[in-house]
Design a protein around this motif. Sequence first.
Motif: not given
Length: 213
Positions: A106-118
């Motif tokens: 929902r954020s205009p900045h969300g596409h800059k965030i990459e999540v790594r599980f672990g």
Amino acid sequence: MKDFLVHPAIDQYCFDQTTPEPPLLQELIDTTNEQMGYPVKLSGRIIGRLLKLITQLSQTKTVLEIGMFTGYSALSIAEALPEDGRVICCETNPRAIEFAQSFFDRSPHGHKIEVRFGKALDTINTLQDKQFDMVFVDADKKNYFNYLKATVPLVRSGGLFVIDNALWQGNVLNPNDERDQAIVELNQHIATNPQLENVFLSVRDGVNLVRKK
Ligand SMILES: C[S@@+](CC[C@H](N)C(=O)[O-])C[C@H]1O[C@@H](n2cnc3c(N)ncnc32)[C@H](O)[C@@H]1O
């Protein structure tokens, strides 16, 4: 020393005199409080705005976050990143990841965030070909020193480390367990390592702000 580090009235004053976070981040705090049970894990306005300012002032483009929880600090950093900037976030809790992703979407900045599980140390092993301008450390305390050791080679010269909870509720003055000891050793190492320069900020639970020479 566990009662408070900064007098609550002073803490409240600092909070009131700091730029409010955007409405989406305020909603993230409220929803974390309602749904996640551990709102205290969230860094909050003062550390979030500090992270945003540090990111802006240092013109940081690439960030590694160790310990994302519901995404408050990741979104605070992402706000200040350029459109092609990136923050890679390490997190072990799938529920926190799902929650955070719903806000990133929902954020205009969300596409800059990459999540790594672990586990972060495993994730860091997979990032050996990357270089970062900044590392934000905010995960399990017993591994704090390990996180610095593992990420120093990945940070460019002139890059930054922001280490949250560096006072660990005052336990650094009287370390009792493995977690206390890890933070004490980390702080000592930073203050004496000729490869690093730092300022230890007694804001909230302590922020160790470190530059790699
Ligand atoms: C203090 S919270 C992070 C708060 C977040 N940075 C913020 O400001 O909103 C710590 C997070 O680290 C995660 N964590 C704990 N051990 C971890 C590990 N070994 N690797 C990656 N994440 C871990 C926890 O699941 C938790 O969500």
